[in-house]
Design a protein around this motif. Structure first.
Motif, PDB file in Angstrom:
ATOM      1  N   GLU A   1       0.834  -1.203   0.000  1.00 23.29           N
ATOM      2  CA  GLU A   1       0.000   0.000   0.000  1.00 23.29           C
ATOM      3  C   GLU A   1       0.867   1.251   0.000  1.00 23.29           C
ATOM      4  OE1 GLU A   1      -2.933   0.478  -0.644  1.00 23.29           O
ATOM      5  OE2 GLU A   1      -3.430   2.446   0.146  1.00 23.29           O
ATOM      6  N   TYR A   2       1.961   1.213   0.776  1.00 18.41           N
ATOM      7  CA  TYR A   2       2.848   2.366   0.848  1.00 18.41           C
ATOM      8  C   TYR A   2       3.483   2.658  -0.500  1.00 18.41           C
ATOM      9  CZ  TYR A   2       6.396   5.622   2.403  1.00 18.41           C
ATOM     10  OH  TYR A   2       7.171   6.735   2.545  1.00 18.41           O
ATOM     11  N   ILE A   3       3.932   1.601  -1.179  1.00 18.35           N
ATOM     12  CA  ILE A   3       4.525   1.792  -2.504  1.00 18.35           C
ATOM     13  C   ILE A   3       3.480   2.342  -3.464  1.00 18.35           C
ATOM     14  CG2 ILE A   3       5.554   0.608  -4.494  1.00 18.35           C
ATOM     15  CD1 ILE A   3       6.926  -1.264  -2.536  1.00 18.35           C
ATOM     16  N   ARG A   4       2.273   1.781  -3.378  1.00 14.96           N
ATOM     17  CA  ARG A   4       1.203   2.233  -4.280  1.00 14.96           C
ATOM     18  C   ARG A   4       0.952   3.721  -4.097  1.00 14.96           C
ATOM     19  NH1 ARG A   4      -4.180   3.146  -4.820  1.00 14.96           N
ATOM     20  NH2 ARG A   4      -4.467   3.267  -2.559  1.00 14.96           N
ATOM     21  N   ARG A   5       0.851   4.167  -2.846  1.00 17.52           N
ATOM     22  CA  ARG A   5       0.565   5.582  -2.591  1.00 17.52           C
ATOM     23  C   ARG A   5       1.719   6.481  -2.982  1.00 17.52           C
ATOM     24  NH1 ARG A   5      -3.333   6.795   2.401  1.00 17.52           N
ATOM     25  NH2 ARG A   5      -4.468   4.823   2.454  1.00 17.52           N
ATOM     26  N   THR A   6       2.946   5.965  -2.794  1.00 13.44           N
ATOM     27  CA  THR A   6       4.096   6.791  -3.163  1.00 13.44           C
ATOM     28  C   THR A   6       4.120   7.018  -4.663  1.00 13.44           C
ATOM     29  OG1 THR A   6       5.314   5.833  -1.320  1.00 13.44           O
ATOM     30  CG2 THR A   6       6.594   7.040  -2.933  1.00 13.44           C
ATOM     31  N   VAL A   7       3.870   5.948  -5.434  1.00 17.87           N
ATOM     32  CA  VAL A   7       3.871   6.082  -6.893  1.00 17.87           C
ATOM     33  C   VAL A   7       2.757   7.033  -7.335  1.00 17.87           C
ATOM     34  CG1 VAL A   7       3.573   4.854  -9.077  1.00 17.87           C
ATOM     35  CG2 VAL A   7       4.900   3.811  -7.260  1.00 17.87           C
TER      36      VAL A   7
ATOM     37  N   ILE B   1      12.566   8.539  -0.276  1.00 14.33           N
ATOM     38  CA  ILE B   1      13.626   9.556  -0.202  1.00 14.33           C
ATOM     39  C   ILE B   1      13.838  10.185  -1.571  1.00 14.33           C
ATOM     40  CG2 ILE B   1      16.094   9.941   0.065  1.00 14.33           C
ATOM     41  CD1 ILE B   1      16.239   8.317   2.389  1.00 14.33           C
ATOM     42  N   ILE B   2      13.868   9.327  -2.604  1.00 13.65           N
ATOM     43  CA  ILE B   2      14.098   9.838  -3.953  1.00 13.65           C
ATOM     44  C   ILE B   2      13.011  10.839  -4.330  1.00 13.65           C
ATOM     45  CG2 ILE B   2      14.165   9.192  -6.402  1.00 13.65           C
ATOM     46  CD1 ILE B   2      15.485   6.567  -5.486  1.00 13.65           C
ATOM     47  N   TYR B   3      11.762  10.492  -4.017  1.00 15.62           N
ATOM     48  CA  TYR B   3      10.653  11.411  -4.316  1.00 15.62           C
ATOM     49  C   TYR B   3      10.856  12.746  -3.585  1.00 15.62           C
ATOM     50  CZ  TYR B   3       6.081  13.598  -4.281  1.00 15.62           C
ATOM     51  OH  TYR B   3       5.066  14.513  -4.397  1.00 15.62           O
ATOM     52  N   ASN B   4      11.166  12.660  -2.295  1.00 11.90           N
ATOM     53  CA  ASN B   4      11.302  13.888  -1.504  1.00 11.90           C
ATOM     54  C   ASN B   4      12.551  14.681  -1.842  1.00 11.90           C
ATOM     55  OD1 ASN B   4       9.087  14.292   0.643  1.00 11.90           O
ATOM     56  ND2 ASN B   4       9.443  12.081   0.600  1.00 11.90           N
TER      57      ASN B   4
ATOM     58  N   ARG C   1       8.318  20.627   1.083  1.00  6.65           N
ATOM     59  CA  ARG C   1       8.383  20.520   2.538  1.00  6.65           C
ATOM     60  C   ARG C   1       8.953  21.813   3.134  1.00  6.65           C
ATOM     61  NH1 ARG C   1       7.581  15.155   3.613  1.00  6.65           N
ATOM     62  NH2 ARG C   1       7.646  15.759   5.790  1.00  6.65           N
ATOM     63  N   MET C   2       8.664  22.026   4.399  1.00  9.35           N
ATOM     64  CA  MET C   2       9.229  23.158   5.112  1.00  9.35           C
ATOM     65  C   MET C   2      10.477  22.673   5.836  1.00  9.35           C
ATOM     66  SD  MET C   2       9.034  26.309   6.006  1.00  9.35           S
ATOM     67  CE  MET C   2       7.430  27.013   6.140  1.00  9.35           C
ATOM     68  N   TRP C   3      11.590  23.374   5.646  1.00 10.30           N
ATOM     69  CA  TRP C   3      12.858  22.963   6.252  1.00 10.30           C
ATOM     70  C   TRP C   3      13.289  23.953   7.318  1.00 10.30           C
ATOM     71  CZ3 TRP C   3      14.810  18.324   4.807  1.00 10.30           C
ATOM     72  CH2 TRP C   3      14.303  17.763   3.608  1.00 10.30           C
TER      73      TRP C   3
ATOM     74  N   SER D   1      10.354  11.886   9.269  1.00  8.27           N
ATOM     75  CA  SER D   1      11.173  13.097   9.304  1.00  8.27           C
ATOM     76  C   SER D   1      12.295  12.914   8.301  1.00  8.27           C
ATOM     77  CB  SER D   1      11.786  13.295  10.687  1.00  8.27           C
ATOM     78  OG  SER D   1      10.802  13.315  11.666  1.00  8.27           O
ATOM     79  N   TYR D   2      12.731  14.032   7.723  1.00  8.34           N
ATOM     80  CA  TYR D   2      13.855  13.984   6.788  1.00  8.34           C
ATOM     81  C   TYR D   2      14.965  14.873   7.324  1.00  8.34           C
ATOM     82  CZ  TYR D   2      10.373  11.970   3.731  1.00  8.34           C
ATOM     83  OH  TYR D   2       9.379  11.168   3.219  1.00  8.34           O
TER      84      TYR D   2
END
Lengths: 346, 288
Positions: free
Chosen positions: A7-13, A71-74, A81-83, A149-150
């Motif tokens: 499900e996580y992979i599906r949502r990320t894609v 990570i690649i997506y982000n 995102r706010m840093w 968190s990143y």
């Protein structure tokens, strides 16, 4: 394959724009080129993501690989995102050799000793940036993969950029793990926040063009106001004033592009002063205000105020100090003593 | 004035879009039920034509039109008229309650300037406030226009009027802890647009206004100008920016907030009549 991972992979894609999906999957490298060839990228995203999940199933993907895709997506969409920026401090001046394996081991160790359920993923990029993704759980619950968190750490510098998840309570633990892993002894949050990660880096790494105190013996020809009109009957008003403004702007902001910030906030606790003739407020206590400037590109916007006639030149140091003080949150109090006109920012 | 807080509760804490309305011709207060029926039929017809509303064919729109005696300034004012659109799903008609999807109300609070010399056939309710989808506003507006030969116009609020509002409302006495007095400015024509939010602690804003206002119960343009000049000067002292040259687009206080596009939110029942009176005045100036 675990269905939560699927499900996580599906949502990320699904988050990825359709045209970018193939490139991102290639960067990920988890599916073979042959597998990628079987995907039909011309259908609706729902179907594409289902097909991707099926291929991941064939390769038995687990959460570790799925986290790398995230990570690649982000990394590509980092500006969503706010840093916040944090600065670490060392006790001594010794420069220690940075060992990435040692760093990772210590970081994971520190986090896992405090929190059993946590997913930690690393990815290194060419510009010496180490991206860390942490998904947080509790002693009784598995990590929440949807609110990680990143952290972006450039090992040659004492700066860390953090995009915390909503779960702020994990921040102290994250900070602790960072200083332990990198052999620093303290870390503090700077008053500097933005969506543009690169601009934050520009500011703290001083990569933007700064004002240099150069003596110009005569006004510069280039970068000036509108060109001379051929018709001598057209005379530009206030030409010297316009040139003065441009010169001051250049001195203060430099002539290169400004780092991209979206806002600056000032908490004012200064006295209200007015002409005594007006007979208005004359309190001994501060006139409390909160001022917030916002713009798609704040510094460029501020730079254009004086030329547009909206502000005096030179612009107030409260605004122009943003890049070299590396902050966009300020608390301004009255400076006591001889020069009450000056402000103090703690 | 004893205003029943229950009857006016629906006004508070909602963002209302403002319009000015010219007087309604041959509007009869006794026929409100008929009007509701006619409007309902009109909406159904518009839906069939494929226009207006976004709801599916399964849903029914129920129209209610009522008179609100409490919402007026003086006896000279007409009582407010409230129109409400609710959705009732035909599928589960027994259990489900009607869902209110749109409200609009006409009112006049001390609107004597307009109603004074108006012939009998005309009903003066110059202020129209709506909350809900624009498509519904459009349908309801069309029906009123056709039926009563009136004209609706969006009510923009100028920076001048916004500064009146913020000065007035900043001076209001409130028993509870109040929210900040906020002014939002916009400078759109730069290479990169800039928005400035200037929020002042409500006690300090009120203290400033109290020293500016000379006669209690009365406010002059001069006093509003002094108040604004003080705020501009304080700002300039710090940032060297001429805020007076920027466009004031929104003001926000614990009493009410207003946006230049003609959107207001009223937060405090105590000051409801005052706010409506000011808005009625704006609506009348736009009509005349």
């Amino acid at each position: 394959m675990d269905e939560t991972v699927a499900e996580y992979i599906r949502r990320t894609v699904l988050k990825i724009p359709r045209d970018e999906i193939k490139t991102m999957l290639q960067k990920w490298g988890f599916l073979s080129e042959a597998q990628l060839q079987t995907l039909n990228f011309h259908q609706i995203k729902d179907n594409i993501s289902q097909e991707v999940v099926q291929l991941c199933e064939e390769n038995s993907a687990d959460i570790k690989q799925a986290a790398v895709l995230d990570i690649i997506y982000n990394h590509i969409y980092q500006n969503k995102r706010m840093w916040s920026v944090y600065q670490m401090k060392k006790t001594g001046e010794e420069w220690e050799y940075f060992d990435i394996t040692d760093f990772k081991k210590k970081f994971k160790g520190r986090l896992r000793s405090a929190l059993k359920n946590v997913t930690i993923t690393f990815k290194e990029y060419e510009d010496n940036a180490i991206w860390i993704r942490v998904a947080w759980g509790t002693p009784y619950k598995k990590p929440n993969q949807y609110k990680p968190s990143y952290v972006v750490y450039h090992s040659q510098t004492p700066y860390v950029f953090i995009s915390a998840s909503v779960l702020k309570s994990n921040l102290p633990l994250l900070c602790q793990a960072l200083i332990v892993a990198s052999n620093y002894h303290d870390i503090r949050e700077m008053e500097l926040r933005s969506h543009s990660l690169n601009s934050l880096k520009d500011i703290v790494f001083k990569r933007y063009s700064q004002n240099f105190q150069t003596y110009y013996p005569k006004p510069l020809q280039g970068g000036n106001v509108e060109p001379e009109s051929a018709d001598i009957r057209i005379v530009r008003e206030n030409r010297s004033e316009k040139e003065r403004i441009h010169r001051l702007n250049r001195e203060v902001f430099g002539s290169g592009p400004q780092p991209k910030l979206e806002f600056a906030q000032y908490k004012l606790e200064t006295m209200f002063k007015s002409d005594p003739k007006m007979g208005v407020l004359d309190k001994k206590e501060p006139f409390r205000c909160l001022v917030k400037f916002s713009s798609p590109h704040l510094l460029e916007s501020l730079k254009s105020l004086a030329p547009a006639g909206m502000a005096d030149a030179p612009l107030s140091p409260l605004l122009t100090c943003i890049p070299h003080k590396a902050r966009n949150y300020f608390k301004i109090r009255e400076k006591k003593g001889l020069f009450p006109e000056n402000f103090v920012s703690p | 004035e004893n205003v029943d807080p229950q009857k006016t509760a629906f006004v508070l804490r909602k963002a209302w879009t403002l319009y000015s309305v010219t007087p309604l011709y041959r509007f009869h207060r006794g026929r409100l039920r008929d009007y509701a029926r006619l409007l309902s039929a009109f909406i159904a017809a518009e839906k069939q034509k494929g226009l207006a509303v976004e709801v599916g064919v399964e849903l029914d729109i129920k129209v209610a039109v009522s008179s609100l005696a409490d919402l007026r300034g003086s006896e000279q004012d007409q009582a407010a008229v409230l129109v409400q659109l609710s959705l009732r799903s035909r599928a589960s008609s027994r259990n489900s309650e009607d869902k209110l999807v749109w409200s609009g109300w006409f009112c006049s609070v001390y609107g004597d300037d307009l109603s004074e010399n108006m012939p009998e056939d005309f009903t003066c309710l110059p202020l129209f406030l709506t909350h809900g989808a624009e498509s519904y506003t459009s349908v309801v507006g069309s029906w009123f226009q056709k039926t009563f030969d009136c004209c609706f116009r969006r009510l923009a609020i100028s920076p001048l009027n916004l500064s009146w509002m913020v000065a007035m409302w900043a001076g209001c006495k409130l028993d509870r802890a109040a929210s900040a007095v906020e002014l939002v400015f916009s400078i759109p024509h730069l290479s990169q647009p800039l928005d400035i939010s200037y929020a002042i602690h409500p006690e300090d804003a009120k203290a400033l206004w109290d020293t500016v206002q000379k006669t209690p119960g009365e406010i002059t343009q001069e006093e509003v100008d002094v108040f604004m000049d003080c705020l501009y000067a304080h700002f300039h002292r710090h940032f060297k920016i001429h805020l007076s040259a920027a466009k004031l687009v929104k003001v926000s206080t614990a009493v009410a907030s207003a946006h230049c596009d003609g959107i207001v939110k009223i937060l405090h029942s105590q000051y409801l009549p005052g706010v409506l009176m000011l808005l009625t005045e704006l609506a009348i100036s736009q009509i005349q």
